[in-house]
Write a protein that holds these residues in place. Structure first.
Motif, PDB file in Angstrom:
ATOM      1  N   ARG A 111      33.219  16.261 -51.941  1.00 46.55           N
ATOM      2  CA  ARG A 111      32.550  14.927 -50.835  1.00 46.55           C
ATOM      3  C   ARG A 111      32.069  15.626 -49.736  1.00 46.55           C
ATOM      4  O   ARG A 111      33.187  15.995 -48.894  1.00 46.55           O
ATOM      5  CB  ARG A 111      33.853  14.017 -50.845  1.00 46.55           C
ATOM      6  N   LEU A 112      31.172  15.177 -49.973  1.00 46.71           N
ATOM      7  CA  LEU A 112      30.872  15.024 -48.292  1.00 46.71           C
ATOM      8  C   LEU A 112      30.477  14.771 -47.452  1.00 46.71           C
ATOM      9  O   LEU A 112      31.218  13.532 -47.432  1.00 46.71           O
ATOM     10  CB  LEU A 112      28.717  15.840 -48.169  1.00 46.71           C
ATOM     11  N   ALA A 113      30.392  15.056 -46.112  1.00 50.34           N
ATOM     12  CA  ALA A 113      30.746  14.066 -44.767  1.00 50.34           C
ATOM     13  C   ALA A 113      29.750  12.861 -44.657  1.00 50.34           C
ATOM     14  O   ALA A 113      29.927  12.163 -43.822  1.00 50.34           O
ATOM     15  CB  ALA A 113      30.541  15.167 -43.526  1.00 50.34           C
ATOM     16  N   GLN A 114      28.755  12.950 -45.181  1.00 50.48           N
ATOM     17  CA  GLN A 114      28.265  12.433 -45.038  1.00 50.48           C
ATOM     18  C   GLN A 114      27.375  11.674 -46.774  1.00 50.48           C
ATOM     19  O   GLN A 114      27.205  12.341 -47.689  1.00 50.48           O
ATOM     20  CB  GLN A 114      26.484  12.105 -43.964  1.00 50.48           C
ATOM     21  N   LYS A 115      26.677  10.445 -47.078  1.00 47.83           N
ATOM     22  CA  LYS A 115      25.808  10.157 -47.842  1.00 47.83           C
ATOM     23  C   LYS A 115      24.478  10.525 -47.616  1.00 47.83           C
ATOM     24  O   LYS A 115      24.158  11.415 -46.454  1.00 47.83           O
ATOM     25  CB  LYS A 115      25.460   8.061 -47.389  1.00 47.83           C
ATOM     26  N   PHE A 116      24.364  10.734 -48.604  1.00 51.81           N
ATOM     27  CA  PHE A 116      22.557  11.459 -48.922  1.00 51.81           C
ATOM     28  C   PHE A 116      21.444  11.174 -49.541  1.00 51.81           C
ATOM     29  O   PHE A 116      21.815  10.560 -50.338  1.00 51.81           O
ATOM     30  CB  PHE A 116      23.342  13.059 -49.191  1.00 51.81           C
ATOM     31  N   ASP A 117      20.512  11.524 -49.072  1.00 55.05           N
ATOM     32  CA  ASP A 117      19.290  11.282 -50.208  1.00 55.05           C
ATOM     33  C   ASP A 117      18.884  12.597 -50.915  1.00 55.05           C
ATOM     34  O   ASP A 117      17.459  12.144 -52.012  1.00 55.05           O
ATOM     35  CB  ASP A 117      17.895  10.643 -48.714  1.00 55.05           C
ATOM     36  N   ALA A 118      19.372  13.618 -50.431  1.00 56.54           N
ATOM     37  CA  ALA A 118      18.220  14.776 -51.205  1.00 56.54           C
ATOM     38  C   ALA A 118      19.279  15.916 -50.536  1.00 56.54           C
ATOM     39  O   ALA A 118      20.309  16.447 -49.922  1.00 56.54           O
ATOM     40  CB  ALA A 118      17.204  15.051 -50.554  1.00 56.54           C
ATOM     41  N   VAL A 119      19.404  17.046 -52.176  1.00 52.56           N
ATOM     42  CA  VAL A 119      20.398  17.965 -51.667  1.00 52.56           C
ATOM     43  C   VAL A 119      19.493  18.759 -52.155  1.00 52.56           C
ATOM     44  O   VAL A 119      17.805  19.522 -53.130  1.00 52.56           O
ATOM     45  CB  VAL A 119      21.433  18.157 -52.468  1.00 52.56           C
ATOM     46  N   ALA A 133      33.589  11.510 -37.189  1.00 60.41           N
ATOM     47  CA  ALA A 133      31.916  12.168 -36.530  1.00 60.41           C
ATOM     48  C   ALA A 133      31.925  12.694 -38.706  1.00 60.41           C
ATOM     49  O   ALA A 133      33.234  13.263 -38.958  1.00 60.41           O
ATOM     50  CB  ALA A 133      32.171  13.394 -35.987  1.00 60.41           C
ATOM     51  N   ALA A 134      30.672  12.871 -38.564  1.00 58.23           N
ATOM     52  CA  ALA A 134      30.342  13.825 -40.070  1.00 58.23           C
ATOM     53  C   ALA A 134      30.106  15.097 -39.554  1.00 58.23           C
ATOM     54  O   ALA A 134      29.687  15.652 -39.037  1.00 58.23           O
ATOM     55  CB  ALA A 134      29.306  13.224 -40.803  1.00 58.23           C
ATOM     56  N   ILE A 135      31.527  15.817 -40.001  1.00 58.77           N
ATOM     57  CA  ILE A 135      31.221  17.370 -39.767  1.00 58.77           C
ATOM     58  C   ILE A 135      31.643  17.958 -40.911  1.00 58.77           C
ATOM     59  O   ILE A 135      31.956  18.039 -41.526  1.00 58.77           O
ATOM     60  CB  ILE A 135      32.306  17.796 -38.730  1.00 58.77           C
ATOM     61  N   GLU A 136      30.474  18.915 -40.701  1.00 59.45           N
ATOM     62  CA  GLU A 136      30.678  19.689 -42.357  1.00 59.45           C
ATOM     63  C   GLU A 136      30.831  21.472 -41.965  1.00 59.45           C
ATOM     64  O   GLU A 136      31.182  22.055 -41.103  1.00 59.45           O
ATOM     65  CB  GLU A 136      29.214  20.548 -43.414  1.00 59.45           C
ATOM     66  N   PHE A 137      31.859  22.572 -42.858  1.00 56.97           N
ATOM     67  CA  PHE A 137      32.598  23.227 -42.456  1.00 56.97           C
ATOM     68  C   PHE A 137      31.535  24.081 -43.503  1.00 56.97           C
ATOM     69  O   PHE A 137      32.100  23.784 -44.664  1.00 56.97           O
ATOM     70  CB  PHE A 137      34.055  23.391 -42.156  1.00 56.97           C
ATOM     71  N   ALA A 138      30.611  25.848 -42.722  1.00 57.27           N
ATOM     72  CA  ALA A 138      30.418  26.860 -44.136  1.00 57.27           C
ATOM     73  C   ALA A 138      31.566  27.422 -43.335  1.00 57.27           C
ATOM     74  O   ALA A 138      31.649  28.541 -42.885  1.00 57.27           O
ATOM     75  CB  ALA A 138      29.653  26.930 -43.422  1.00 57.27           C
ATOM     76  N   ASN A 139      32.636  27.489 -44.502  1.00 59.04           N
ATOM     77  CA  ASN A 139      33.693  29.020 -44.304  1.00 59.04           C
ATOM     78  C   ASN A 139      32.647  30.370 -44.903  1.00 59.04           C
ATOM     79  O   ASN A 139      32.457  31.057 -46.162  1.00 59.04           O
ATOM     80  CB  ASN A 139      34.420  29.082 -45.528  1.00 59.04           C
ATOM     81  N   MET A 140      32.312  30.790 -44.001  1.00 58.59           N
ATOM     82  CA  MET A 140      31.283  32.101 -43.885  1.00 58.59           C
ATOM     83  C   MET A 140      32.429  33.301 -44.150  1.00 58.59           C
ATOM     84  O   MET A 140      32.052  34.682 -43.668  1.00 58.59           O
ATOM     85  CB  MET A 140      29.841  32.659 -43.577  1.00 58.59           C
ATOM     86  N   GLY A 141      34.077  33.440 -43.862  1.00 60.89           N
ATOM     87  CA  GLY A 141      34.650  35.191 -43.571  1.00 60.89           C
ATOM     88  C   GLY A 141      34.424  35.399 -44.803  1.00 60.89           C
ATOM     89  O   GLY A 141      35.055  35.016 -46.087  1.00 60.89           O
ATOM     90  N   TRP A 142      34.730  36.298 -44.430  1.00 61.33           N
ATOM     91  CA  TRP A 142      34.938  37.608 -45.652  1.00 61.33           C
ATOM     92  C   TRP A 142      36.421  38.690 -45.650  1.00 61.33           C
ATOM     93  O   TRP A 142      36.274  39.155 -44.123  1.00 61.33           O
ATOM     94  CB  TRP A 142      33.790  38.191 -45.890  1.00 61.33           C
ATOM     95  N   GLN A 143      37.215  38.408 -46.057  1.00 62.62           N
ATOM     96  CA  GLN A 143      38.047  39.859 -46.391  1.00 62.62           C
ATOM     97  C   GLN A 143      37.806  40.785 -46.494  1.00 62.62           C
ATOM     98  O   GLN A 143      36.947  41.290 -46.883  1.00 62.62           O
ATOM     99  CB  GLN A 143      39.172  39.242 -47.421  1.00 62.62           C
ATOM    100  N   SER A 144      38.382  41.568 -44.738  1.00 62.18           N
ATOM    101  CA  SER A 144      38.659  43.188 -45.217  1.00 62.18           C
ATOM    102  C   SER A 144      37.256  44.111 -44.373  1.00 62.18           C
ATOM    103  O   SER A 144      36.885  44.595 -44.136  1.00 62.18           O
ATOM    104  CB  SER A 144      38.746  43.688 -46.650  1.00 62.18           C
TER     105      SER A 144
END
Length: 417
Positions: free
Chosen positions: A58-66, A251-262
């Motif tokens: 489920r995205l934070a906003q309605k969308f028209d293209a991906v 607010a529409a906020i997206e989070f990109a999880n770019m954490g990387w263990q070790s």
């Protein structure tokens, strides 16, 4: 394609860059391009060759293209990957097999893609699909499928969401559901009927053209940023902070999880330097210190400060706001620091540089027993006389430890709305 292309950055001309870490003016933070990365951390695997990975999110906003974002950590060829997308569905029927599916194209119209190899499995290559017209509905649900054939391939990228599985139950407005099934259900979507949800798959994330503004936030760091706590399934301070602001403000906020263990800070910076120019986030939460670099000393501290400056410059190049966070203590037991007094002073010297920057987030002061130089800090624990355990494995925060830092993340992000 995006709201801010090269040469169109706002507010950078005529600014005075007069300190050694670069003064970076903030741009208008949001745009109509949202980025959701479930997890960048990935590994080469053969477990899903000849199978279809499915994610409904489920995205934070309605969308028209991906367009899809694909990471590849493999050193051998990954060929003939194909994908499809579909809008709509429901959490009760997350496969959306009866929906209207569209094939994803690559490099201007190809139906399959060969993923670029990487010289470093810790810094995967990044491939973007073409933009695909997909009109989302009020549910904001998007389903993505990826298939890699077994013939001709010996491995493929696989992501594990096990340490962030709590996202689905803690934040029902931003959930994802992952499924896999042997066979090609990209070309024949109606046949997929996998019942059980799983926590591994080939789908990393998407970018989308939203019908309103979105704030896309990336979190770069090690396992602490990834969300690996003293117990598996703990959400990081970054994710908690994003969820808090979204819940309070709408607010529409997206989070990109770019954490990387070790990963070390050098490895984190390498990934940031590759991803930020291509994906153009609006804000980047960056961990300037990591215990994975080894016990602190003057040389390591100087290198971490230099990497912080490079991270700020990479963000400045695309008009993104850097949100640097302080490094946390490391215990050897519930009552003792792992580092000597002098070594921990080096960690604190990195934190002092972070604290002096705009948008800095000081989580260390919330979870450590002291931030003063001359005496090594330790996580606050019940055994050491504090009311709550902020760690139980002496390295990662507990859920309470992450929650202690989340309000400061939220405060920094509110400035961008």
């Amino acid at each position: 394609m995006g709201a801010f292309e090269d040469g169109e950055l706002v507010g950078l001309q005529g600014q005075d860059f007069d300190d050694d870490l670069i003064k970076i003016p903030r741009r208008q933070a949001r745009s109509n391009i949202g980025t959701r990365i479930l997890m960048q951390r990935c590994a080469a695997s053969a477990t899903l060759l000849g199978a279809t990975s499915h994610v409904m999110m489920r995205l934070a906003q309605k969308f028209d293209a991906v367009r899809l974002v694909v990471f590849n950590p493999c050193a051998s060829a990954v060929t003939a990957m194909k994908a499809s997308v579909s809008a709509g569905g429901s959490t009760a029927a997350p496969l959306n097999s009866g929906g209207a599916w569209k094939g994803v194209t690559w490099a201007g119209g190809a139906g399959t893609v060969n993923l670029p190899l990487t010289a470093d499995a810790q810094n995967p290559s990044i491939t973007l699909s073409d933009w695909i017209d997909v009109e989302g509905d009020d549910s904001r649900l998007l389903s993505v499928r990826i298939y890699v054939p077994a013939g001709g391939n010996v491995e493929h990228p696989i992501h594990s969401a096990s340490v962030v599985a709590a996202n689905m139950e803690n934040y029902p407005d931003r959930e994802w559901i992952m499924k896999n099934q042997v066979g090609d259900f990209v070309g024949a979507p109606a046949g997929m009927n996998s019942a059980g949800s799983i926590n591994v798959g080939m789908v990393a994330g998407v970018q989308y053209m939203a019908r309103g503004e979105v704030l896309s936030v990336f979190g770069f760091g090690d396992s602490i940023m990834q969300g690996f706590g003293s117990a598996s399934g703990v959400d990081s301070h970054a994710l908690k902070g994003v969820a808090s602001v979204a819940g309070e403000t709408g607010a529409a906020i997206e989070f990109a999880n770019m954490g990387w263990q070790s990963q070390t800070t050098a490895q984190t910076l390498a990934r940031l330097s590759a991803a930020v120019p291509l994906l153009k986030p609006h804000a980047v939460i960056y961990a300037a210190f990591s215990p994975n670099d080894g016990d602190p000393d003057a040389a390591k501290a100087a290198a971490q400060k230099a990497r912080l400056a490079r991270a700020r410059a990479a963000c400045a190049d695309v008009g993104a706001t850097l949100v640097p966070v302080t490094g946390l203590p490391v215990n050897v037991s519930a009552v003792a620091s792992k580092y000597s007094d002098g070594a921990d002073d080096m960690r604190k010297s990195v934190n002092d540089v972070v604290r002096a920057l705009d948008n800095a987030v000081d989580i260390d002061v919330e979870v450590a027993d002291t931030t003063r130089p001359g005496k090594a800090s330790r996580f606050r624990t019940v055994a050491a006389g504090f009311p709550v355990d902020y760690t139980t494995d002496f390295l990662h925060p507990t859920d309470a430890g992450y929650a202690a830092g989340a309000p400061k993340i939220a405060r920094a992000l509110r400035k961008l709305l």
